[in-house]
Design a protein around this motif. Structure first.
Motif, PDB file in Angstrom:
ATOM      1  N   SER A   1       0.814  -1.209   0.000  1.00  0.00           N
ATOM      2  CA  SER A   1       0.000   0.000   0.000  1.00  0.00           C
ATOM      3  C   SER A   1       0.843   1.252   0.000  1.00  0.00           C
ATOM      4  O   SER A   1       0.329   2.349  -0.171  1.00  0.00           O
ATOM      5  CB  SER A   1      -0.901   0.020   1.234  1.00  0.00           C
ATOM      6  OG  SER A   1      -0.092  -0.038   2.397  1.00  0.00           O
TER       7      SER A   1
ATOM      8  N   ALA B   1     -11.672   1.421  -2.738  1.00  0.00           N
ATOM      9  CA  ALA B   1     -11.087   0.176  -3.225  1.00  0.00           C
ATOM     10  C   ALA B   1     -11.337   0.032  -4.719  1.00  0.00           C
ATOM     11  O   ALA B   1     -10.474  -0.395  -5.484  1.00  0.00           O
ATOM     12  CB  ALA B   1     -11.688  -0.992  -2.470  1.00  0.00           C
TER      13      ALA B   1
ATOM     14  N   ILE C   1      -8.039  -6.270  -4.440  1.00  0.00           N
ATOM     15  CA  ILE C   1      -7.626  -5.301  -3.425  1.00  0.00           C
ATOM     16  C   ILE C   1      -7.889  -5.901  -2.054  1.00  0.00           C
ATOM     17  O   ILE C   1      -8.977  -6.433  -1.813  1.00  0.00           O
ATOM     18  CB  ILE C   1      -8.446  -3.998  -3.538  1.00  0.00           C
ATOM     19  CG1 ILE C   1      -8.460  -3.497  -4.988  1.00  0.00           C
ATOM     20  CG2 ILE C   1      -7.914  -2.952  -2.591  1.00  0.00           C
ATOM     21  CD1 ILE C   1      -7.142  -3.031  -5.494  1.00  0.00           C
TER      22      ILE C   1
ATOM     23  N   LEU D   1      -9.037   2.246  -6.674  1.00  0.00           N
ATOM     24  CA  LEU D   1      -7.684   1.707  -6.719  1.00  0.00           C
ATOM     25  C   LEU D   1      -7.563   0.598  -7.738  1.00  0.00           C
ATOM     26  O   LEU D   1      -6.611   0.522  -8.516  1.00  0.00           O
ATOM     27  CB  LEU D   1      -7.294   1.194  -5.330  1.00  0.00           C
ATOM     28  CG  LEU D   1      -5.847   0.764  -5.130  1.00  0.00           C
ATOM     29  CD1 LEU D   1      -4.915   1.913  -5.435  1.00  0.00           C
ATOM     30  CD2 LEU D   1      -5.639   0.300  -3.702  1.00  0.00           C
ATOM     31  N   ARG D   2      -8.566  -0.261  -7.759  1.00  0.00           N
ATOM     32  CA  ARG D   2      -8.545  -1.370  -8.714  1.00  0.00           C
ATOM     33  C   ARG D   2      -8.548  -0.846 -10.138  1.00  0.00           C
ATOM     34  O   ARG D   2      -7.800  -1.302 -10.998  1.00  0.00           O
ATOM     35  CB  ARG D   2      -9.747  -2.274  -8.466  1.00  0.00           C
ATOM     36  CG  ARG D   2      -9.759  -3.510  -9.348  1.00  0.00           C
ATOM     37  CD  ARG D   2     -10.732  -4.546  -8.807  1.00  0.00           C
ATOM     38  NE  ARG D   2     -10.687  -5.749  -9.618  1.00  0.00           N
ATOM     39  CZ  ARG D   2     -11.449  -5.938 -10.706  1.00  0.00           C
ATOM     40  NH1 ARG D   2     -12.304  -4.994 -11.083  1.00  0.00           N
ATOM     41  NH2 ARG D   2     -11.341  -7.051 -11.402  1.00  0.00           N
TER      42      ARG D   2
ATOM     43  N   LYS E   1      -3.249  -6.249  -4.390  1.00  0.00           N
ATOM     44  CA  LYS E   1      -2.745  -4.941  -3.935  1.00  0.00           C
ATOM     45  C   LYS E   1      -3.309  -4.616  -2.573  1.00  0.00           C
ATOM     46  O   LYS E   1      -4.513  -4.731  -2.342  1.00  0.00           O
ATOM     47  CB  LYS E   1      -3.168  -3.866  -4.944  1.00  0.00           C
ATOM     48  CG  LYS E   1      -3.053  -2.444  -4.462  1.00  0.00           C
ATOM     49  CD  LYS E   1      -1.761  -1.817  -4.884  1.00  0.00           C
ATOM     50  CE  LYS E   1      -1.691  -0.361  -4.386  1.00  0.00           C
ATOM     51  NZ  LYS E   1      -0.400   0.225  -4.579  1.00  0.00           N
ATOM     52  N   TYR E   2      -2.447  -4.186  -1.693  1.00  0.00           N
ATOM     53  CA  TYR E   2      -2.881  -3.761  -0.364  1.00  0.00           C
ATOM     54  C   TYR E   2      -3.358  -2.316  -0.417  1.00  0.00           C
ATOM     55  O   TYR E   2      -2.765  -1.481  -1.083  1.00  0.00           O
ATOM     56  CB  TYR E   2      -1.723  -3.823   0.640  1.00  0.00           C
ATOM     57  CG  TYR E   2      -1.487  -5.201   1.204  1.00  0.00           C
ATOM     58  CD1 TYR E   2      -0.509  -6.018   0.673  1.00  0.00           C
ATOM     59  CD2 TYR E   2      -2.248  -5.678   2.266  1.00  0.00           C
ATOM     60  CE1 TYR E   2      -0.269  -7.272   1.196  1.00  0.00           C
ATOM     61  CE2 TYR E   2      -2.023  -6.934   2.800  1.00  0.00           C
ATOM     62  CZ  TYR E   2      -1.028  -7.724   2.254  1.00  0.00           C
ATOM     63  OH  TYR E   2      -0.797  -8.969   2.768  1.00  0.00           O
ATOM     64  N   ILE E   3      -4.410  -2.046   0.337  1.00  0.00           N
ATOM     65  CA  ILE E   3      -4.913  -0.680   0.393  1.00  0.00           C
ATOM     66  C   ILE E   3      -4.757  -0.200   1.838  1.00  0.00           C
ATOM     67  O   ILE E   3      -4.952  -0.971   2.774  1.00  0.00           O
ATOM     68  CB  ILE E   3      -6.380  -0.614  -0.095  1.00  0.00           C
ATOM     69  CG1 ILE E   3      -6.854   0.837  -0.183  1.00  0.00           C
ATOM     70  CG2 ILE E   3      -7.285  -1.436   0.778  1.00  0.00           C
ATOM     71  CD1 ILE E   3      -8.201   0.985  -0.869  1.00  0.00           C
TER      72      ILE E   3
END
Lengths: 262, 415, 357
Positions: free
Chosen positions: B255, B325, B351, B328-329, B308-310
């Motif tokens: 993240s 989220a 995510i 972000l994706r 992927k870390y958020i």
């Protein structure tokens, strides 16, 4: 007594030879003027004498080789007055002059030191500025303070580097008078680098004319200040007037090319 | 490729490579565990007897009462430990310090939030008398340990207020391992133990140790058997036999920045190994678990799945909407350099919230990853249920995951 | 001499004596200020104990028959608060004197113990210890040892570079800046390869904190100060002279290069001793001499000790605020002192007067 004897002195900045093979003698109660155009080495010579710069050759102070003397000892013998001084720090006039006592003081300031400072201030008529900030004074007043500082060192010889260059007419005369009086009344001598030929003529007992780092001539003002000498050394056409006590040099014009001939 | 090699050489030259100890040589670091296995039981008594009559080799942990001698008194101590009645317990903390704890422990101050959760799982939160400011301000704790956020604050975990700690008169302070020595110096007469949970193994080790300290061995056992091991072993069993080709290639991004990925010493590597994936950057060896890599490498390696870390604030506990989220994706899928990568083309971009990490909720995270990597193998596994179980069973908390909180995107039903 | 001149002379002397006397008075006021501030600081903290209990605990150590204190109060006062207060005093004193000396010998108003790259070197030493676990002294003194050694190493390098080109203020400052950038870059690299906890630890270390103080550390710094201060005070006149120019100073008998080198060495030693324990605390060495100069003038015989006192007040004040303003959260003292620096420079900027810089 011979206060200063200089023999075979030369000095170079890197590969630049500034002074070459100088021989000078300074006696008691004598004002010696160093004259010559810019770049002739006057200032450098003053600094060499005071060991601010380290030249080759020998310098004897009252018979002692300067190389054997410690810094403090030299400071008690020679009092240096720089051309100008701007202190970044703010100091009072009193403290500036007090600095001149350093060669004689430990960490503590003795009664005697203060007395000496006060006396010197009176001598130069600057008592009223005692606690003012040095940087706030005019050029002339500052110069007097610097002379006072040098005097506090109780030196045998005063070394002055262009003491009058930044001064107005009144102060020029005042400073010169003070120096000559001091020399006459005590047995202090003075060596001053000076660019004003007329002041040199009037106030110096002996003149040394430097040209390109070498001595061109030595003598008293009357014999030394001739239009021929001035033309050779300065590259300037002048008329020398003899009707005053000492010679008066009146510049006429600069010679072509500006370089000294001969 | 050459650039990759240069990066590797540079990192290897400039840093120490540290490999984590394998789980198989786990020794419970409590004095009394004479046979150096993972528990203190009758076998240890037998072992000490063996030392006394010369048939067994001396071990460091055989000196149960830490008096420098191995004798009958150690056997007495081990017996007391087994029955839970010992007055003193000596163990090795995460900073390799030898700490002697005086029981019973009734007043605890945990400084790092992960350690405070240990209290919760073991049902010992009533013994917590003060917490660090980090814990007090934590959203997570609001949700499942609200009473802990009411406890008096003792400053941050890094600069604790010693006076505040002393005023609360605790008998145990749990500090972060690197700070333990410093705290010990400044808190005379108070037992300071250093924990530094940076991997799942260490977290479990600490749980077990705290179980011994607080006489909550049964609760620790319960957590391990009925939750942790149950799910982890289940997942392991199904992925163990997978061949290389059956393991999808995975790119994991942290993240904290684009193309900041994990090295072979990180927990991410472990997660992938267990959940049946192939970490595309497993050749990165470094002292640090993080490494920034060249985007081109990702293109070249062509991962099948991207995880992927958020950051914690954007989704997680206390956040009910999925917009961050989602955004972000979309950002990842739109990266031009990744356009031709299998993961993006097939939409296998996931995510996951940074709340789920290598603490006690590790099985939840593992379950999500297993589900994403092998949906067919884990059809019967519902990570959200596991998560709910974690919250309800071990923290007595009513946070309904169906209604609240976003931890993964896209939600599993849509995958 | 005529009576009026005698009177004038006496007047002048008296005026000067009063002028000097005023400076002693100011130092006395500073000294009292420290005592008062320390007295107050000792009573502040999270533990709920009264002012009376604090003083009783202090006195109980010296007069056990007349005063007593509970274990709790005694621990809080003697094991936590007092040595921290004293650390602020001696640390602030050392940093301020170091700054004043540096400003004098470099003739630069913006000089501080950190100008010569010292802070960056210490930060690098600490990072090396924290991230790579590498260093000169093992165990709990790893960070301390590294910070100390690298600080001295930086000074030595500055000296070496300057000697090559001549030990003037200009060469020293330039060399110092080069060293500063070198160590900063290396520290950044270490931060890059470190884990997030390690990076955080480095950052916190560099923010400066008095939380790691102890009686032995206070003692050590005091001894170092006691050894270095007398020499520096003795050289006050020389530093004064150097302020008028290297040439003037030489003509007055000062060994300019020698004094500059030794002063720099002592300044480095003092700074290294302090920041290896506290981390890099900025601004005290810069601001304290300035503020002191405004009231006491530029004579280093007074400026050095008075700056020390002022530095003690500033650091003690900053630390007391740092640990009470958001209690029980403790702010790093380096942040407080940085905040100090800002209004100070704004003030200097607004004044726009040539004197006192």
């Amino acid at each position: 007594m011979v206060k200063i004897k200089i023999k075979d002195l030369s000095f170079s900045y890197g590969s630049n030879k500034i002074l070459d093979d100088l021989e000078i003698v300074v006696g008691d109660s004598e004002v010696l003027g160093l004259i010559g155009p810019n770049g002739s080495g006057k200032t450098t010579l003053i600094k060499c004498i005071d060991r601010i710069l380290k030249p080759k050759g020998s310098i004897f102070l009252d018979g002692r080789d300067i190389k054997t003397m410690g810094r403090q000892d030299i400071a008690r013998y020679l009092g240096y007055v720089p051309q100008s001084s701007s202190s970044v720090l703010s100091t009072t006039v009193f403290d500036t002059i007090l600095m001149g006592r350093r060669p004689h003081m430990g960490w503590r300031v003795a009664e005697e030191d203060i007395d000496r400072v006060v006396e010197t201030m009176e001598l130069l008529n600057i008592e009223e500025f005692a606690l003012k900030d040095f940087n706030e004074l005019s050029g002339g007043q500052k110069q007097k303070v610097l002379v006072a500082r040098a005097l506090c060192q109780e030196p045998e010889v005063l070394l002055l580097d262009e003491p009058t260059s930044n001064l107005d007419l009144k102060h020029q005369l005042e400073v010169m008078e003070i120096i000559r009086d001091l020399v006459r009344k005590t047995d202090i001598s003075a060596v001053m680098a000076i660019h004003d030929l007329n002041l040199a003529s009037r106030y110096a007992d002996t003149l040394v004319m430097l040209k390109e780092g070498r001595i061109y001539a030595t003598g008293d003002p009357v014999s030394l200040l001739t239009s021929g000498n001035v033309r050779s050394v300065y590259g300037v056409e002048v008329v020398v007037i003899d009707s005053f006590e000492t010679p008066y040099v009146v510049p006429i014009r600069s010679l072509n090319g500006g370089k000294a001939s001969g | 490729m050459r650039r990759m090699v240069c990066v590797l050489v540079l990192m290897s030259c400039m840093s120490l490579a540290v490999m984590p100890a394998g789980a198989s040589d786990y020794t419970l670091g409590i004095f009394g565990n004479a046979n150096m296995d993972d528990t203190i039981d009758e076998d240890d008594i037998a072992y000490v007897e063996g030392i006394i009559d010369g048939t067994n080799e001396r071990t460091e942990l055989a000196d149960a009462n830490y008096d420098g001698k191995i004798d009958e008194e150690d056997i007495t101590q081990i017996e007391l430990i087994i029955s839970g009645g010992e007055k003193e317990l000596t163990l090795i903390d995460s900073a390799d310090r030898i700490v002697t704890v005086h029981k019973p422990i009734t007043r605890i101050i945990p400084l790092v939030d992960r350690d405070a959760k240990l209290m919760g799982v073991l049902g010992a939160e009533d013994k917590v008398v003060g917490v660090s400011s980090n814990i007090r301000d934590s959203i997570e704790y609001e949700i499942y340990h609200p009473e802990l956020t009411e406890r008096p604050s003792v400053g941050s975990w890094y600069t604790p207020d010693y006076e505040a700690i002393l005023s609360l008169n605790p008998d145990l302070v749990i500090a972060y391992s690197t700070k333990a020595a410093e705290l010990d110096e400044n808190l005379p007469d108070i037992t300071v133990i250093g924990f530094g949970s940076s991997t799942p193994e260490i977290t479990i080790d600490q749980l077990v140790k705290v179980g011994y300290i607080l006489d909550k061995r049964d609760e620790a056992e319960h957590y391990l058997e009925d939750f942790h091991d149950k799910y982890v072993d289940l997942i392991k069993a199904r992925t163990q036999g997978l061949s290389e080709e059956d393991r999808p290639k995975v790119y994991v991004e942290s993240s904290s920045g684009d193309y900041k990925t994990y090295t072979s010493t990180s927990v991410a590597q472990q997660l992938l190994d267990t959940s049946g994936g192939r970490h595309i950057f497993s050749e990165l060896v470094s002292h640090s678990p993080f490494a920034t890599i060249d985007p081109e490498e990702v293109m070249v390696k062509n991962p099948d799945i991207i995880i992927k870390y958020i950051p914690k604030g954007d989704v997680g506990y206390g956040v009910d909407d999925t917009s961050k989220a989602e955004a972000l994706r979309v950002e990842i899928m739109n990266r031009p350099e990744l356009a031709n990568v299998t993961a993006v083309k097939k939409g296998h971009v996931y995510i996951v919230s940074s709340y789920l990490s290598y603490g006690l909720d590790y099985p939840v995270l593992l379950a999500y990853w297993a589900k994403w990597l092998h949906p067919d193998l884990f059809e019967d596994l519902d990570p959200q249920t596991i998560h709910q179980e974690y919250l309800t069973e071990f923290f007595g908390c009513n946070y309904d995951l169906n209604e609240h909180g976003v931890f993964v995107y896209p939600p599993l039903e849509e995958c | 001499m005529p009576p009026e001149t005698a009177v004038k002379k006496a007047d002048l002397k008296e005026e000067y004596t009063r002028f000097v006397g005023r400076k002693f008075l100011i130092m006395l006021i500073f000294f009292i200020g420290i005592i008062v501030l320390a007295g107050v600081a000792a009573t502040l903290g999270s533990a709920d104990i009264s002012v009376g209990e604090v003083y009783a605990a202090i006195l109980a150590k010296f007069f056990p028959d007349h005063f007593h204190a509970t274990w709790f109060v005694d621990t809080i006062v003697w094991k936590l608060r007092l040595h921290r207060v004293l650390m602020a005093v001696v640390g602030g004193m050392g940093l301020a004197v170091a700054g004043a000396v540096l400003q004098g010998i470099l003739k630069n108003p913006l000089a501080s113990p950190f100008t010569l790259g010292i802070a960056s070197a210490a930060g690098f030493g600490a990072s090396l210890a924290i991230v790579l676990g590498a260093g000169f002294v093992g165990g709990e003194y790893l960070i301390v040892g590294n910070a100390f050694v690298f600080t001295l190493l930086a000074s030595f390098t500055v000296y070496g570079l300057a000697k090559y080109k001549g030990i003037t203020p200009e060469t020293m400052i330039l060399a110092g800046i080069a060293i500063m950038y070198l160590f900063s870059a290396m520290t950044s690299f270490l931060q890059y390869v470190g884990t997030s906890e390690e990076v955080q630890e480095v950052v916190f270390w560099m923010m400066g904190s008095l939380g790691r103080s102890s009686w032995s550390k206070v003692g050590l710094i005091t001894v170092v100060l006691a050894c270095c201060m007398p020499y520096l005070l003795l050289k006050s006149w020389d530093i004064n002279a150097m302020g008028a120019g290297d040439e003037t100073a030489t003509s007055l008998g000062v060994n300019v290069e020698g004094v500059r080198v030794i002063c720099m060495a002592l300044v480095s030693l003092i700074t290294a001793c302090i920041i290896c324990f506290t981390g890099t605390i900025g601004f005290i060495g810069l601001v304290a001499p300035h503020m002191t100069r405004m009231v006491i003038g530029g004579d280093h015989r007074f400026l050095l000790p008075a700056s020390g006192l002022m530095g003690a007040i500033l650091l003690l004040g900053a630390d007391t605020v740092a640990r009470t303003i958001l209690a029980p959260v403790i702010l790093p003292v380096g942040i407080m002192t940085a905040f100090l620096g800002v209004p100070f420079f704004v003030y200097l900027f607004m004044r726009r007067r040539k004197e006192y810089w």
